[in-house]
Design a protein around this motif. Structure first.
Motif, mmCIF file in Angstrom:
data_model
loop_
_atom_site.group_PDB
_atom_site.id
_atom_site.type_symbol
_atom_site.label_atom_id
_atom_site.label_comp_id
_atom_site.label_asym_id
_atom_site.label_seq_id
_atom_site.Cartn_x
_atom_site.Cartn_y
_atom_site.Cartn_z
ATOM 1 N N SER A 83 -27.315 -56.302 -13.502
ATOM 2 C CA SER A 83 -26.754 -57.297 -12.899
ATOM 3 C C SER A 83 -26.349 -58.093 -14.162
ATOM 4 N N ILE A 84 -24.850 -58.471 -14.017
ATOM 5 C CA ILE A 84 -24.119 -59.512 -14.944
ATOM 6 C C ILE A 84 -24.017 -60.803 -13.796
ATOM 7 N N TRP A 85 -24.489 -61.667 -14.214
ATOM 8 C CA TRP A 85 -24.258 -63.007 -13.414
ATOM 9 C C TRP A 85 -22.943 -64.026 -13.972
ATOM 10 N N VAL A 86 -22.012 -64.265 -13.025
ATOM 11 C CA VAL A 86 -20.546 -64.688 -13.677
ATOM 12 C C VAL A 86 -20.404 -65.934 -12.538
ATOM 13 N N ASP A 87 -19.351 -66.593 -13.059
ATOM 14 C CA ASP A 87 -18.970 -67.828 -12.292
ATOM 15 C C ASP A 87 -17.962 -67.288 -11.281
ATOM 16 N N ASP A 88 -17.047 -66.159 -11.827
ATOM 17 C CA ASP A 88 -16.135 -65.735 -10.700
ATOM 18 C C ASP A 88 -15.875 -64.234 -10.589
ATOM 19 N N VAL A 89 -16.431 -63.382 -9.648
ATOM 20 C CA VAL A 89 -16.447 -62.184 -9.302
ATOM 21 C C VAL A 89 -14.967 -61.507 -9.401
ATOM 22 N N ASP A 90 -14.390 -62.459 -8.731
ATOM 23 C CA ASP A 90 -12.945 -61.783 -8.288
ATOM 24 C C ASP A 90 -12.101 -61.890 -9.650
ATOM 25 N N ALA A 91 -12.186 -62.806 -10.631
ATOM 26 C CA ALA A 91 -11.447 -62.978 -11.765
ATOM 27 C C ALA A 91 -11.894 -61.624 -12.513
ATOM 28 N N VAL A 92 -13.188 -61.421 -12.548
ATOM 29 C CA VAL A 92 -13.679 -60.117 -13.262
ATOM 30 C C VAL A 92 -13.045 -58.735 -12.730
ATOM 31 N N PRO A 122 -18.095 -45.419 -18.843
ATOM 32 C CA PRO A 122 -17.667 -43.969 -18.861
ATOM 33 C C PRO A 122 -19.111 -43.026 -19.083
ATOM 34 N N ASP A 123 -20.319 -43.547 -19.239
ATOM 35 C CA ASP A 123 -21.394 -42.777 -19.519
ATOM 36 C C ASP A 123 -22.169 -42.901 -18.183
ATOM 37 N N GLY A 124 -21.795 -43.547 -17.076
ATOM 38 C CA GLY A 124 -22.404 -43.794 -15.967
ATOM 39 C C GLY A 124 -23.238 -44.822 -15.854
ATOM 40 N N HIS A 125 -23.147 -45.894 -16.566
ATOM 41 C CA HIS A 125 -23.977 -47.020 -16.548
ATOM 42 C C HIS A 125 -23.174 -47.955 -15.716
ATOM 43 N N VAL A 126 -23.820 -48.787 -14.750
ATOM 44 C CA VAL A 126 -23.130 -49.368 -13.631
ATOM 45 C C VAL A 126 -23.429 -50.768 -13.837
ATOM 46 N N PHE A 127 -22.712 -51.613 -13.646
ATOM 47 C CA PHE A 127 -22.942 -53.130 -14.014
ATOM 48 C C PHE A 127 -22.393 -53.904 -12.590
ATOM 49 N N ARG A 128 -23.501 -54.470 -12.007
ATOM 50 C CA ARG A 128 -23.296 -55.223 -10.805
ATOM 51 C C ARG A 128 -22.772 -56.541 -11.240
ATOM 52 N N VAL A 129 -21.652 -56.938 -11.130
ATOM 53 C CA VAL A 129 -21.184 -58.115 -11.502
ATOM 54 C C VAL A 129 -21.226 -59.089 -10.243
ATOM 55 N N SER A 130 -22.183 -60.227 -10.529
ATOM 56 C CA SER A 130 -22.457 -61.012 -9.368
ATOM 57 C C SER A 130 -22.472 -62.499 -9.422
ATOM 58 N N ARG A 131 -22.412 -63.190 -8.264
ATOM 59 C CA ARG A 131 -22.536 -64.634 -8.254
ATOM 60 C C ARG A 131 -23.240 -65.069 -6.816
#
Length: 136
Positions: A83-92, A122-131
């Motif tokens: 999980s990567i926590w950000v201010d604006d998921v839609d901008a990402v 590309p190697d299958g790692h998944v990032f949950r970009v969240s707020r």
């Protein structure tokens, strides 16, 4: 134990391709080690991720195009999820679309009070970009 910091290590198949992928996501190459490089790091703000060529963990992309929903499976694949926590998921999300990164779940308000999207390396790692979403 009281942890002072945490740095995930991703097994990658191509160091230069991985550095370029993270740069498209807005991260920067912090350093690399070896000639040619077999270890390195990318960073965003205070966050850092190590990249290791063909070692230190698993990798593997699912054949499914979605990581959630009726057409997806969050248990498929052998890559790491973070999980990567950000201010604006839609901008990402807009950045990922512009850079042609593989979005496997669009920005969605989830029942656990988080707006999130998924983007797959590309190697299958998944990032949950969240707020977090404020409860009403």
């Amino acid at each position: 134990m009281i942890a002072q910091a945490l740095t995930p290590i991703l097994n990658v198949s191509d160091m230069q391709q991985s550095f370029a992928w993270f740069e498209k996501l807005g991260w920067t190459k912090a350093w690399d080690w070896g000639t040619p490089p077999t270890f390195g790091a990318v960073c965003s703000g205070e966050c850092q991720i190590f990249l290791c060529l063909n070692a230190q963990g698993g990798r593997g992309k699912s054949a499914l195009s979605a990581t959630f929903g009726s057409d997806g499976d969050d248990a498929a694949g052998n890559g790491v999820w973070m999980s990567i926590w950000v201010d604006d998921v839609d901008a990402v999300h807009r950045l990922c679309v512009k850079e042609h990164l593989e979005v496997t779940w669009p920005p969605t308000d989830m029942p656990w009070n988080v707006r999130e999207m998924h983007v797959r390396h590309p190697d299958g790692h998944v990032f949950r970009v969240s707020r977090g979403i404020d409860e009403k």
